[in-house]
Write a protein that holds these residues in place. Structure first.
Motif, mmCIF file in Angstrom:
data_model
loop_
_atom_site.group_PDB
_atom_site.id
_atom_site.type_symbol
_atom_site.label_atom_id
_atom_site.label_comp_id
_atom_site.label_asym_id
_atom_site.label_seq_id
_atom_site.Cartn_x
_atom_site.Cartn_y
_atom_site.Cartn_z
ATOM 1 N N ILE A 1 6.892 1.766 -7.456
ATOM 2 C CA ILE A 1 6.567 0.889 -6.307
ATOM 3 C C ILE A 1 5.895 -0.253 -6.878
ATOM 4 C CG2 ILE A 1 5.004 0.567 -4.519
ATOM 5 C CD1 ILE A 1 5.577 3.358 -3.763
ATOM 6 N N PRO A 2 5.206 -0.360 -7.987
ATOM 7 C CA PRO A 2 4.515 -1.720 -8.558
ATOM 8 C C PRO A 2 5.589 -2.483 -9.267
ATOM 9 C CG PRO A 2 3.002 -0.100 -9.102
ATOM 10 C CD PRO A 2 4.367 0.573 -8.464
ATOM 11 N N HIS A 3 6.659 -1.830 -9.833
ATOM 12 C CA HIS A 3 7.809 -2.504 -10.284
ATOM 13 C C HIS A 3 8.477 -3.346 -9.501
ATOM 14 C CE1 HIS A 3 11.057 -3.296 -13.258
ATOM 15 N NE2 HIS A 3 11.970 -2.933 -12.470
ATOM 16 N N ILE A 4 8.843 -2.428 -8.261
ATOM 17 C CA ILE A 4 9.921 -2.956 -7.275
ATOM 18 C C ILE A 4 9.029 -4.250 -6.647
ATOM 19 C CG2 ILE A 4 11.027 -2.497 -4.896
ATOM 20 C CD1 ILE A 4 11.259 0.458 -6.152
ATOM 21 N N VAL A 5 7.818 -4.023 -6.428
ATOM 22 C CA VAL A 5 7.102 -5.129 -5.734
ATOM 23 C C VAL A 5 6.915 -6.361 -6.630
ATOM 24 C CG1 VAL A 5 4.862 -5.869 -4.967
ATOM 25 C CG2 VAL A 5 5.910 -3.634 -4.541
ATOM 26 N N HIS B 1 0.935 -1.144 0.242
ATOM 27 C CA HIS B 1 0.169 0.158 0.170
ATOM 28 C C HIS B 1 0.882 1.403 -0.152
ATOM 29 C CE1 HIS B 1 -3.188 2.711 0.887
ATOM 30 N NE2 HIS B 1 -2.631 3.198 1.697
ATOM 31 N N PRO B 2 1.147 1.977 -1.064
ATOM 32 C CA PRO B 2 1.796 3.171 -1.242
ATOM 33 C C PRO B 2 0.972 4.137 -0.411
ATOM 34 C CG PRO B 2 1.347 2.399 -3.561
ATOM 35 C CD PRO B 2 0.490 1.718 -2.530
ATOM 36 N N TYR B 3 1.846 4.721 0.786
ATOM 37 C CA TYR B 3 1.531 5.489 1.832
ATOM 38 C C TYR B 3 1.781 6.888 1.188
ATOM 39 C CZ TYR B 3 0.758 7.646 6.203
ATOM 40 O OH TYR B 3 0.535 8.463 7.457
ATOM 41 N N LEU C 1 0.153 10.544 -0.706
ATOM 42 C CA LEU C 1 -1.049 11.424 -1.049
ATOM 43 C C LEU C 1 -1.464 11.572 -2.176
ATOM 44 C CD1 LEU C 1 -0.526 14.179 1.639
ATOM 45 C CD2 LEU C 1 -1.756 12.321 1.927
ATOM 46 N N ALA C 2 -0.683 11.291 -3.335
ATOM 47 C CA ALA C 2 -1.021 11.567 -4.595
ATOM 48 C C ALA C 2 -0.282 10.173 -5.444
ATOM 49 C CB ALA C 2 -0.485 12.891 -5.193
ATOM 50 N N PRO C 3 -1.129 10.084 -6.806
ATOM 51 C CA PRO C 3 -0.780 9.009 -7.376
ATOM 52 C C PRO C 3 0.405 9.271 -8.717
ATOM 53 C CG PRO C 3 -2.822 9.987 -8.378
ATOM 54 C CD PRO C 3 -2.294 10.578 -6.899
ATOM 55 N N GLY C 4 1.409 9.934 -8.051
ATOM 56 C CA GLY C 4 2.538 10.299 -8.862
ATOM 57 C C GLY C 4 3.356 8.912 -9.504
ATOM 58 N N ARG C 5 4.338 9.125 -10.245
ATOM 59 C CA ARG C 5 4.997 8.219 -10.782
ATOM 60 C C ARG C 5 5.709 7.123 -9.855
ATOM 61 N NH1 ARG C 5 10.775 9.694 -13.646
ATOM 62 N NH2 ARG C 5 11.333 8.695 -11.893
ATOM 63 N N HIS C 6 6.231 7.593 -8.763
ATOM 64 C CA HIS C 6 6.809 6.635 -7.673
ATOM 65 C C HIS C 6 5.447 5.703 -7.277
ATOM 66 C CE1 HIS C 6 9.813 5.127 -5.162
ATOM 67 N NE2 HIS C 6 9.029 5.566 -4.223
ATOM 68 N N ALA C 7 4.350 6.157 -7.081
ATOM 69 C CA ALA C 7 3.398 5.119 -6.531
ATOM 70 C C ALA C 7 2.762 4.663 -7.938
ATOM 71 C CB ALA C 7 2.190 5.876 -6.029
ATOM 72 N N THR D 1 -2.038 -1.551 -4.119
ATOM 73 C CA THR D 1 -3.186 -0.736 -4.085
ATOM 74 C C THR D 1 -2.951 0.480 -4.432
ATOM 75 O OG1 THR D 1 -2.707 0.233 -1.599
ATOM 76 C CG2 THR D 1 -3.897 -1.890 -1.749
ATOM 77 N N ASP D 2 -4.027 1.213 -4.659
ATOM 78 C CA ASP D 2 -3.965 2.582 -5.167
ATOM 79 C C ASP D 2 -3.263 3.427 -3.714
ATOM 80 O OD1 ASP D 2 -5.212 2.428 -7.504
ATOM 81 O OD2 ASP D 2 -7.166 2.892 -6.360
ATOM 82 N N PRO D 3 -2.508 4.267 -4.230
ATOM 83 C CA PRO D 3 -1.877 5.017 -2.788
ATOM 84 C C PRO D 3 -2.941 5.899 -2.049
ATOM 85 C CG PRO D 3 -1.771 6.504 -5.236
ATOM 86 C CD PRO D 3 -2.285 5.379 -5.439
ATOM 87 N N LEU D 4 -2.661 6.036 -0.897
ATOM 88 C CA LEU D 4 -3.564 6.520 0.125
ATOM 89 C C LEU D 4 -4.327 7.641 -0.423
ATOM 90 C CD1 LEU D 4 -4.325 6.546 3.320
ATOM 91 C CD2 LEU D 4 -2.429 8.227 3.634
ATOM 92 N N GLY D 5 -3.971 8.642 -0.970
ATOM 93 C CA GLY D 5 -4.782 9.698 -1.576
ATOM 94 C C GLY D 5 -5.050 10.676 -0.238
#
Length: 76
Positions: A38-42, A24-26, A28-34, A57-61
């Protein structure tokens, strides 16, 4: 950037008996890292454990509760 790394965290979950890992990307925004990094590293971590299923999951938002918490911590 922070410890443990995503790969170390994934491995720790598996070592503790997880058969399905949810990342779960903690953030606030769905930027490139999230959305990409992150999906690539996971996926890279999961490739080491072929019997383990996983999802990202989608980022916290942004949520009104976050604003409430900020105000609470600021003493307002």
């Amino acid at each position: 950037m922070a410890e443990p790394s995503i790969i170390e965290g994934f491995q720790a979950c598996v070592q503790k008996g997880a058969t399905h890992v949810i990342a779960h990307p903690y953030m606030l925004a769905p930027g490139r890292h999230a959305t990409r990094d992150i999906p690539h590293i996971v996926a890279e971590a999961a490739a080491r454990f072929t019997s383990i299923t996983y999802e990202v999951t989608d980022p916290l938002g942004v949520d009104p509760k976050i604003g409430e918490l900020i105000l609470q911590r600021a003493g307002l």
